[in-house]
Design an enzyme around this catalytic site. Structure first.
Site, PDB file in Angstrom:
ATOM      1  N   ALA A  71       1.070  -1.020  -0.073  1.00 24.64           N
ATOM      2  CA  ALA A  71      -0.026  -0.013  -0.028  1.00 24.64           C
ATOM      3  C   ALA A  71       0.720   1.068  -0.213  1.00 24.64           C
ATOM      4  CB  ALA A  71      -1.004   0.136   1.404  1.00 24.64           C
ATOM      5  N   GLY A  72       1.888   1.655  -0.499  1.00 21.32           N
ATOM      6  CA  GLY A  72       2.594   2.023  -0.818  1.00 21.32           C
ATOM      7  C   GLY A  72       2.429   3.357  -1.931  1.00 21.32           C
ATOM      8  N   TRP A 122       2.512   3.365  -5.455  1.00 23.03           N
ATOM      9  CA  TRP A 122       1.955   2.866  -6.708  1.00 23.03           C
ATOM     10  C   TRP A 122       0.781   2.042  -6.182  1.00 23.03           C
ATOM     11  CZ3 TRP A 122       0.948   3.846 -10.847  1.00 23.03           C
ATOM     12  CH2 TRP A 122       1.264   3.282 -11.911  1.00 23.03           C
ATOM     13  N   LYS A 142       0.818  -2.853   7.526  1.00 19.85           N
ATOM     14  CA  LYS A 142       0.785  -1.453   9.183  1.00 19.85           C
ATOM     15  C   LYS A 142      -0.563  -1.463   9.318  1.00 19.85           C
ATOM     16  CE  LYS A 142       5.011   0.627   6.780  1.00 19.85           C
ATOM     17  NZ  LYS A 142       5.716  -0.440   5.819  1.00 19.85           N
ATOM     18  N   LYS A 197      16.720   1.522 -15.622  1.00 15.95           N
ATOM     19  CA  LYS A 197      17.166   2.831 -15.435  1.00 15.95           C
ATOM     20  C   LYS A 197      16.945   4.080 -14.377  1.00 15.95           C
ATOM     21  CE  LYS A 197      12.731   2.834 -14.085  1.00 15.95           C
ATOM     22  NZ  LYS A 197      11.987   3.802 -12.706  1.00 15.95           N
ATOM     23  N   ASP A 221      10.229   4.966 -20.106  1.00 17.78           N
ATOM     24  CA  ASP A 221      10.714   4.396 -18.526  1.00 17.78           C
ATOM     25  C   ASP A 221      11.747   5.147 -18.042  1.00 17.78           C
ATOM     26  OD1 ASP A 221       9.191   3.815 -16.255  1.00 17.78           O
ATOM     27  OD2 ASP A 221      10.552   2.135 -16.432  1.00 17.78           O
ATOM     28  N   ASN A 228      14.038   7.774  -7.190  1.00 13.20           N
ATOM     29  CA  ASN A 228      16.274   7.559  -7.520  1.00 13.20           C
ATOM     30  C   ASN A 228      16.729   9.108  -8.206  1.00 13.20           C
ATOM     31  OD1 ASN A 228      16.763   4.698  -7.327  1.00 13.20           O
ATOM     32  ND2 ASN A 228      14.316   4.920  -8.570  1.00 13.20           N
TER      33      ASN A 228
END
EC number: 1.1.1.94
Length: 343
Positions: A10-11, A13, A34, A196, A249, A261
Site C-alpha cells: 500500500a505504498g 503505486w 501496517k 533505468k 521509463d 532515484n
C-alpha cells in the site's frame, strides 16, 4: 468482467493501482503489513505518508489480513519493494496452497534481488509453484503514482511470456487515462525497469551539480546504450529498450521530481552524504542496490558500462562525483554506432 484482485503493498503505486482497479469495476482488497496505514485508508480514505493530497474512494478496503485479501482472489498484484518480494511470495504461496487456488500473478515492482540478482518474476516463480499460479506478468513503464492519481495520461506495458496473460492484464487496467500495451519480452521489460533507476541517480546528480540539458540528454542516451547492452546479454530483445519500459521509463525517471532515484541523485550532487540521503528519503531507493547488481553482472558478462561503473564508484567506493565525470569525459574516443563493445 469483474474480478477480485488482491493488491499487496500500500505504498504510493500500490494504493493508486488499487484505486484504478476499483474504478474499473473490480473488487479490490489492499493488503498492508501496517495496522495504522490500513486504519487510515479505511477511516480517512487517505494514505498521507505516500500521497498527501489524494483521497481514495470509500469503497477501497485495506487489510493486514493476508488470508482475507487472497480469499477468492482471481488476480494477485505484488507492489512491494523488490527486497520484500521473496518473503511476501512465500507467505502468499502458503495461503494459495491452503486454498488450492491458482490466480494470475502480476507484479509492478522494479529492481533485482540483492545477492542473487534475480528478476522479480524469477523470484515469484521460485517461491510459488506452477500449480498455484495461472501465470506471471510484469506491469512496467513510465508512470508516477502522483500523476496516475490525478488521471494524467499514462501508457505502460504488461509483459508476459504468455501473450494471453499479458492481454488479461491489459484488460484489467485499461481506461481512458491509463493505456496498456502488451509485450512478450519479460526479460527486457524487467531489466529495463530495474536498470533505468541507476541512470536516474546520475541524472539527479547532474542537476544537483548544476549541469544543464546537454549533459542530461547525453547521460540518458549513453545510459540507454549501457542498459541495452547488458539486457541483450541476458536474452532481452533490443527493441524493448526503445519502448515504454525502456526509453519511456528512462525519460520519466531521469527528469521528474517525483522520482525517488532522481531526488537521491540530486541530493548527492548537492553534496549530501549517501547515508543522509537514504535516511531523509524515508522510502526505498531501488537504484542504489540495482547499481551494485548491474556493475557486478557487467563484470560477469564482460560488458563495458562506464556510466554504471562511475555511479557504483560514487555509491560504494566513496569516489568524488566531479572526478568521476571528468574520467568519463576524458576516456578514449569511441564510435557512437558499432559493436556491443563500443561504450
Amino acid at each position: 468482467m469483474t474480478k477480485k484482485v488482491a493488491v499487496l503493498g500500500a505504498g504510493s503505486w500500490g494504493s493508486v493501482l488499487a484505486s484504478v482497479l476499483l474504478e474499473n469495476g473490480h473488487q479490490v482488497e489492499l493488503w498492508t503489513n501496517k495496522e495504522s496505514q490500513a486504519a487510515e485508508i479505511n477511516a480517512e480514505h487517505t494514505n498521507s505518508k505516500y500521497l498527501a493530497d489524494f483521497h481514495f474512494s470509500d469503497k477501497l478496503h485495506a487489510t493486514t489480513d493476508l488470508h482475507a485479501a487472497l480469499t477468492a482472489a482471481q488476480v494477485v498484484l505484488f507492489v512491494v519493494p523488490t527486497k520484500a518480494i521473496r518473503e511476501v511470495a512465500v507467505q502468499v504461496c502458503d495461503e494459495l496452497r491452503a486454498m488450492n487456488s491458482a490466480p494470475l500473478l502480476i507484479h509492478a515492482s522494479k529492481g533485482l534481488e540483492l545477492e542473487t540478482y534475480k528478476r522479480v518474476s524469477q523470484i515469484i516463480e521460485e517461491e510459488i509453484p506452477a500449480g498455484y499460479r495461472s501465470g506471471i506478468v510484469a506491469l512496467s513503464g513510465p508512470s508516477h503514482a502522483e500523476e496516475v492519481a490525478k488521471k494524467d495520461l499514462t501508457l505502460i506495458t504488461a509483459a508476459s511470456e504468455d501473450l494471453k496473460q499479458a492481454e488479461e492484464t491489459q484488460a484489467l487496467f485499461m481506461n481512458e487515462y491509463l493505456r496498456i500495451y502488451t509485450n512478450t519480452d519479460l526479460i527486457g521489460v524487467e531489466l529495463g525497469a530495474a536498470f533505468k533507476n541507476i541512470i536516474a541517480l546520475g541524472a539527479g546528480a547532474l542537476h544537483g551539480l548544476g549541469y544543464g540539458d546537454d549533459a542530461k540528454a547525453a547521460l540518458m542516451t549513453r545510459g540507454l546504450a549501457e542498459i541495452s547492452r547488458l539486457g541483450v546479454a541476458f536474452g532481452a530483445d533490443p527493441l524493448t529498450f526503445i519502448g515504454l519500459s525502456g526509453v519511456g521509463d528512462l525519460i520519466v525517471t531521469c527528469t521528474s521530481v517525483h522520482s525517488r532515484n532522481w531526488r537521491a541523485g540530486d541530493q548527492l550532487g548537492s553534496g549530501k552524504k549517501l547515508a543522509d540521503v537514504i535516511n531523509d528519503m524515508g522510502m526505498v531507493i531501488e537504484g542504489i542496490n540495482t547499481c551494485k547488481a548491474a556493475y557486478e553482472l557487467s563484470l560477469q558478462k564482460g560488458i563495458e558500462m562506464p556510466i554504471t561503473q562511475a555511479i557504483y564508484n560514487v555509491l560504494y567506493q566513496g569516489a568524488d562525483i566531479k572526478q568521476e565525470i571528468t574520467c568519463l569525459m576524458t576516456r578514449e574516443g569511441k564510435a557512437e554506432i558499432g559493436t556491443q563493445q563500443q561504450a
